[in-house]
Design an enzyme around this catalytic site. Sequence first.
Site, PDB file in Angstrom:
ATOM      1  N   TYR A 442       0.828  -1.120  -0.069  1.00 44.36           N
ATOM      2  CA  TYR A 442      -0.030   0.115  -0.050  1.00 44.36           C
ATOM      3  C   TYR A 442       0.792   1.281  -0.061  1.00 44.36           C
ATOM      4  CZ  TYR A 442       0.072  -0.214   5.033  1.00 44.36           C
ATOM      5  OH  TYR A 442       0.431  -0.029   6.532  1.00 44.36           O
ATOM      6  N   GLU A 443       0.133   2.449  -0.113  1.00 51.21           N
ATOM      7  CA  GLU A 443       0.815   3.858  -0.105  1.00 51.21           C
ATOM      8  C   GLU A 443       1.729   3.839  -1.391  1.00 51.21           C
ATOM      9  OE1 GLU A 443      -0.148   6.063   1.615  1.00 51.21           O
ATOM     10  OE2 GLU A 443      -0.763   5.087   3.343  1.00 51.21           O
ATOM     11  N   GLY A 444       1.279   3.115  -2.578  1.00 46.19           N
ATOM     12  CA  GLY A 444       2.041   2.866  -3.696  1.00 46.19           C
ATOM     13  C   GLY A 444       2.702   1.428  -3.657  1.00 46.19           C
TER      14      GLY A 444
END
Lengths: 616, 616
Positions: A442-444
């Site tokens: 997550y978060e890219g």
Amino acid sequence: MSEFLFDRRDVEFVLFDQLEVENLVKLPRYQDFSRELFEMVLGEAVKFAAGKLAPTNEQADAEGVRLEDGKVILPESYPPLYKEFCEGGWFAPVHTPDYGGQGLPQSVGMAAIEAFIAAHPSFMFFSGLTVSAGHLIEVHGTDRDVELYLEKMYTGEWGGTMCLTEPQAGSALGDLTTTATPVEGEDFYKIVGNKIFISAGDQNLTENIIHLVLARVPGDPEGSKGISLFIVPRERVNADGSIGESNDVAITGLEEKMGIHASPTCSISFGDNDECRGWLVGERCRGLQYMFQMMNEARLVTGLQGVAIGNSAYQSALAYAKERAQGPKVTDRSESPKSVAIIEHPDVRRNLMTMKAYGEALRAMLINTAFLSDHAMYNEDEAVKTKSQDMLDLLTPICKAFCSDMGFKMTEIAMQVFGGYGYIKEYGVEQKMRDVKIASIYEGTNGIQALDLLGRKMRMKNGGLFLTWLQDTNEFLAELSEDETLGEMAKQVDAAKNALGEAAFGFTATGKKDPEYPLLHATPYLRMFGLVESARLLLKQASIAQTRLEAIWAEKGVDATDDEARKALIEQNDDVRFYENKVKTASFFIYQILPEARAILKSIQSGDRSALDVAL
Amino acid sequence: MSEFLFDRRDVEFVLFDQLEVENLVKLPRYQDFSRELFEMVLGEAVKFAAGKLAPTNEQADAEGVRLEDGKVILPESYPPLYKEFCEGGWFAPVHTPDYGGQGLPQSVGMAAIEAFIAAHPSFMFFSGLTVSAGHLIEVHGTDRDVELYLEKMYTGEWGGTMCLTEPQAGSALGDLTTTATPVEGEDFYKIVGNKIFISAGDQNLTENIIHLVLARVPGDPEGSKGISLFIVPRERVNADGSIGESNDVAITGLEEKMGIHASPTCSISFGDNDECRGWLVGERCRGLQYMFQMMNEARLVTGLQGVAIGNSAYQSALAYAKERAQGPKVTDRSESPKSVAIIEHPDVRRNLMTMKAYGEALRAMLINTAFLSDHAMYNEDEAVKTKSQDMLDLLTPICKAFCSDMGFKMTEIAMQVFGGYGYIKEYGVEQKMRDVKIASIYEGTNGIQALDLLGRKMRMKNGGLFLTWLQDTNEFLAELSEDETLGEMAKQVDAAKNALGEAAFGFTATGKKDPEYPLLHATPYLRMFGLVESARLLLKQASIAQTRLEAIWAEKGVDATDDEARKALIEQNDDVRFYENKVKTASFFIYQILPEARAILKSIQSGDRSALDVAL
């Protein structure tokens, strides 16, 4: 349940010996702090982590979260724990005291949060997401927004989330379809849409949750250029701050995940009954820009999950290796050799040392990057501020991806040390592996981080960020080049650093003719950068440790070439043991792990396009 | 639930194009088979895997196993599935038809079992353990044992287990404390002790379970030299084969594991009431030797778990990458670029190609090693038999450790391709990751495999096994050295092979003065060997593919230097696509992955002893 173990000594070494964070108190923002205060905060954080968070972690994982009548119910231990956490002032350690935060430097705050995440990864989502959302409101919101929401969010009275992803729009947020329609004569928009994968999207801890929602106003440009950001409270908020009517926000599902079982990941439907109101944050069509700014901060915390959980796995494995007896030493030639603690076996030592080296490198990398952000935000010397921001920009994707991937790797190695006992729940290692995995995603995703590094950060200011990093690294290595103990290590790091440069310049050349070729190597390149940056930081630590050691030897009259005398001193003196180990940790990393950097260069320079050409 | 995907084409390529297993029918043991029969068996196995096993896998994982009144209860789908599995003749595909097996070659059987494990890892523990136990009885048991147990075990009428580990005795089995006391005038011993981590230790599928138990007869030597092996049926068996009284075997616990939730891992107590009878297998004090013999076979199946689950993860990720649209192509410079399937993105292609290259290498390695065991057991030419046994001995630890670790790595990469969808249950990838992890741990941890390779196999026959492998590899590479397409790749593999030799000879020299130093590098050395063996096998596949391609080009009148014509042919002809991809897969592995081998050599040659010297 396993005991909570945390290497406070190493954290303090990074903060005070390596970065000398006490100098931050010279900046106006941090003038009310002192080294003693930083130490006290860290001490209290570790105490809270050990005494309150760690004891509930395992049970919370087993209990999980559930959805009942559209409400998320958390493990039983959560509500009282949350209350204590908020009352202890831990909700927003690095955010402004004007609205309830502790106002600590990022560097010190990260160290405290490392202890919290190590103790209870799932629990830390609630404050993490809420203060991130709050900070966005602090920076881009109106005075009304700040007054209505901020203190409640920085103290944990209300929760907060980031609503980005939709089923068809993950890495490509530009494809989102949630709409925000202006309402004639009102200050709000009507929000309609469905979001998924919303961390801490609902809970039974706070009476309100402030969602920050990406949406498009009909008529605004397609793709990422037409996305705006909205404040969408679950319950509407009256002008006096009290809670008003419900805001037509419904929890439609809860994901079943591999890990972080005690952290709810929700699907949320906004405006099912066309009654969902949202308030624009900042300017129209700049939503993605605001969100990415926030995400850059969140990426450090994501990297920190790797640091915290990876190091926690190492500490568990180390303790286990010291107590678990299994098989005799290979050098024992006696008639009936006795089983020894497995820490005596070379292969286990290699596993432990690999974790130690990565773990200390990741921690140094993460806290160093947070330290850069302290200067980038609050240093008053423009040159320092700019340079710090540049280095922060360059290192953020590396911190996020390298720390999360290597944190996961550390749990894998720790599990091997435990053997069968690692695969079962008893020692908590398998939970660490399941929990930390999300940080690579997550978060890219880490692939996106690699593209950010190679496609954006390496090209910013015409390559100026990378050149600054090269220059700093050159200067540091030059200082050590003649050093009797560390000079040879410095040469190895220098060669790896050159390989990093060679690869970068090669990309510039090949990328012009074949833009896909560099991107094919973005992930290995980020890994290579992570390896070199790790080696640089560990070597820096070794050089500090070596100086301290020499002073102690001189004081005690120990001859540095007398191995027996040095060993005897290690047994008597914990400082000496720590410093000697720092030098050995750098040596291990540089000779056992860093050679991979050259292998990556070789693969980059091969010109092999098979992965692009293959007809899968 | 995700569709069952299996690369039957690649499996058949290994079997028939690379190994030409149809030649095995020239051996008396396999004279009743034919290529057509092998193909048919594989086809039926894939059909059973897809139609029966795969559809129940996910639900079984969710349901798990439980202990009720001392009995293990399996998921509801198991009893009927087990019945069909046994009736289909799948229980003992490679074991003797004299007692109910199919009598297939190991190489072909492994291919079938790959499909089964890929479809339902947990379910495959029952037959796997039972036939392993049965085979030990077949080889070392008395006529009575064989007649009483074997057919029932090869047909799945009864279950079987291996009871080795005790709480204090895992990797060091010599420390076990279970006792077997002779009973005056009886043919049995009284067994007393506690075993843990017993896979398939109990179930509600069969009316009896035959445990093979390691124990020490009081008075026999301490340590591993005094261990004997006993047949301990859960229910005693009368002389006519019918079930008699209960044998005082109690299930005392069930492990909560990270994965393989639908496979029970039991703690078993033998002789709580002093009424547990065991029958000695073979000779006294040779139990560990028998067990290790069996474990060597089991190690191939463990490696196969890595092959099967890793490749299954790759197939899922590949299918997902073709259908999931996200973001425009990097080369798309249009005004409003359109999202494409993520398989178009270079970073995703790299991930897919990494999985493909490892996955095909692992499969080739595993089936090739199984093929060696076919010759080692049944070839009538003593020279071939001996050489096959030597290569089997050398490669078994590599197969076990490299295939399990890389199978796990493949699930990690697959999860990245899925992004957030990989971390949730929906596509089954997270289950694959949890399930495959155990393969790196049991049947001897991968650290133990590395010690076996370096400490035993490399030294057997004075290094003769390794020298034979080197010679074969040299001959193969020499054949390709002038090849226009593959010659350069062969040179790379040759250099990596030399590095492997250099490291080995270096160990011999340093090990004399410092016996711990080579062991410190056992794990990287095994990895290095795995990389070189993978490269060798993929290059061999590429050379076969290249020959086929040249024939097809000649037939179709395509000029090999005309890229467009070749691409057009790939689109029309699946064989051409497959062969072209084989060459590219070898290229990818050799240029992108194999360079690590030299990096490992560098770390081995560094002389760095920090992990041994550090005072952890």
